[in-house]
Design a protein around this motif. Structure first.
Motif, short mmCIF file in Angstrom:
data_model
loop_
_atom_site.label_atom_id
_atom_site.label_comp_id
_atom_site.label_asym_id
_atom_site.label_seq_id
_atom_site.Cartn_x
_atom_site.Cartn_y
_atom_site.Cartn_z
N LEU A 123 36.63 33.28 22.37
CA LEU A 123 36.30 32.46 23.53
C LEU A 123 34.81 32.56 23.85
O LEU A 123 34.17 31.55 24.18
N ALA A 124 34.25 33.75 23.70
CA ALA A 124 32.82 33.92 23.98
C ALA A 124 31.99 33.06 23.04
O ALA A 124 31.02 32.41 23.46
N ARG A 125 32.37 33.02 21.77
CA ARG A 125 31.63 32.19 20.81
C ARG A 125 31.84 30.71 21.11
O ARG A 125 30.91 29.91 20.97
N ARG A 126 33.02 30.35 21.52
CA ARG A 126 33.34 28.94 21.79
C ARG A 126 32.44 28.36 22.88
O ARG A 126 31.96 27.23 22.77
N ILE A 127 32.22 29.15 23.96
CA ILE A 127 31.46 28.60 25.08
C ILE A 127 30.03 29.14 25.13
O ILE A 127 29.26 28.78 26.03
N GLY A 128 29.67 30.01 24.20
CA GLY A 128 28.29 30.46 24.09
C GLY A 128 27.86 31.48 25.13
O GLY A 128 26.75 31.39 25.66
N VAL A 129 28.75 32.46 25.41
CA VAL A 129 28.39 33.53 26.34
C VAL A 129 28.71 34.87 25.68
O VAL A 129 29.39 34.93 24.65
N HIS A 130 28.25 35.95 26.28
CA HIS A 130 28.56 37.29 25.79
C HIS A 130 29.96 37.68 26.24
O HIS A 130 30.38 37.32 27.36
N PRO A 131 30.71 38.43 25.43
CA PRO A 131 32.04 38.87 25.85
C PRO A 131 32.04 39.60 27.20
O PRO A 131 33.00 39.47 27.98
N ALA A 132 30.98 40.33 27.47
CA ALA A 132 30.91 41.04 28.76
C ALA A 132 30.91 40.06 29.93
O ALA A 132 31.40 40.38 31.02
N THR A 133 30.35 38.87 29.70
CA THR A 133 30.35 37.85 30.76
C THR A 133 31.76 37.45 31.12
O THR A 133 32.10 37.27 32.29
N LEU A 134 32.62 37.31 30.10
CA LEU A 134 34.01 36.94 30.35
C LEU A 134 34.72 38.02 31.16
O LEU A 134 35.54 37.72 32.04
N ARG A 135 34.41 39.27 30.89
CA ARG A 135 35.03 40.37 31.65
C ARG A 135 34.54 40.34 33.10
O ARG A 135 35.29 40.63 34.03
N THR A 136 33.27 40.01 33.29
CA THR A 136 32.74 39.89 34.65
C THR A 136 33.43 38.77 35.39
O THR A 136 33.79 38.90 36.58
N TRP A 137 33.64 37.65 34.71
CA TRP A 137 34.34 36.52 35.34
C TRP A 137 35.78 36.90 35.69
O TRP A 137 36.31 36.46 36.70
N GLU A 138 36.39 37.70 34.84
CA GLU A 138 37.75 38.16 35.14
C GLU A 138 37.77 39.01 36.40
O GLU A 138 38.63 38.85 37.27
N THR A 139 36.81 39.92 36.51
CA THR A 139 36.72 40.77 37.71
C THR A 139 36.52 39.94 38.97
O THR A 139 37.05 40.27 40.03
N ALA A 140 35.77 38.83 38.84
CA ALA A 140 35.51 37.96 39.98
C ALA A 140 36.68 37.04 40.31
O ALA A 140 36.64 36.32 41.31
N GLY A 141 37.73 37.06 39.49
CA GLY A 141 38.89 36.23 39.74
C GLY A 141 38.81 34.85 39.12
O GLY A 141 39.67 34.01 39.36
N ILE A 142 37.79 34.62 38.30
CA ILE A 142 37.61 33.30 37.68
C ILE A 142 38.57 33.12 36.52
O ILE A 142 39.14 32.04 36.32
N LEU A 143 38.77 34.16 35.73
CA LEU A 143 39.67 34.11 34.57
C LEU A 143 40.85 35.06 34.77
O LEU A 143 40.70 36.13 35.38
N ARG A 144 41.99 34.66 34.22
CA ARG A 144 43.19 35.48 34.30
C ARG A 144 43.85 35.54 32.92
O ARG A 144 44.90 34.95 32.69
N PRO A 145 43.23 36.26 31.99
CA PRO A 145 43.81 36.33 30.65
C PRO A 145 45.09 37.14 30.61
O PRO A 145 45.31 38.02 31.45
#
Length: 238
Positions: A123-145
């Protein structure tokens, strides 16, 4: 005036009026020699004020405002009213943020995800962000994997991928994490961008109605306060 005289104006029962008095929503009444309650135009206006306040503040808050008013604590009554306006303004700002965020999203529909869910790296490669960014978004409630039970690895299904792509667009547009989280939550509640647009219209209608109800309640309370002032100065309660 009898309880039924006050009740008829609002389609209430006489017992409801007595209950409102017992609850402290109406000021105390005098009693006749036979024990019947004697209501005045002041009590009638108190009932109008409470019912109007209830439309904008809800039952408990309206009751608290009337309690404070009837005991002469207008400062507390004003604070309760001011707090309701502050909360409404915050909700109005949130609705504006969500509407603006919806407007800045790309018109291009995200490419559907086929097959298995994506890993954090994919997913990080698909949207061009670092994997850590996705974890930050999860903590913020943006993502719910979802999580694998055995390994705890995150799996991002189609809805998560959509939310991540929206988050990337909004973050590039300068939106803060909590603003993105609010938008994504509204999107989930509505069930998609088309439904969200209709939801925003309905939300605006509710905000407008509540603003009008608050104004109506304030006007009726102001009339009641004026009558209270005159009564305390020895004027007849008319």
């Amino acid at each position: 005036m009898r309880p039924i005289d006050l009740a008829r104006e609002h389609g209430l029962s006489a017992q409801a009026v007595r209950n409102y008095e017992d609850a402290g929503i109406l000021p105390p009444t005098e009693r006749s020699e036979t024990g019947y309650r004697r209501y005045t135009p002041l009590h009638a206006q108190a009932l109008r004020a409470f019912l109007a306040l209830r439309g904008g503040h809800g039952h408990q808050q309206a009751m608290a405002i009337m309690h404070a008013t009837n005991r002469g604590d207008t400062e507390s009554a004003y604070r309760l009213i001011d707090a309701a306006h502050v909360a409404l303004l915050a909700e109005r700002d949130t609705r504006t943020e969500v509407a603006t965020a919806l407007g800045v999203l790309s018109a291009t529909t995200p490419t559907p995800v086929d097959g298995r869910p994506l890993t954090v790296g994919e997913l990080a490669r698909r949207i061009g962000v670092h994997p850590a960014t996705l974890r930050t978004w999860e903590t913020a409630g943006i993502l719910r994997p979802a999580r694998e039970r055995a390994t705890g690895y995150r799996h991002y299904g189609p809805d998560c991928v959509r939310d991540a792509e929206i988050a990337r667009q909004l973050r590039r547009g300068g939106y803060l994490l909590h603003q993105v989280a609010r938008f994504i939550e509204s999107l989930r509640e509505a069930g998609g961008t088309d439904a969200l647009s209709a939801f925003l219209d309905s939300w605006q209608d509710r905000l407008t109605m509540r603003s009008r109800n608050l104004l109506t309640g304030a006007a009726q309370l102001d009339t009641y306060l004026t009558m209270l002032d005159k009564t305390q100065q020895g004027w007849p309660a008319t």
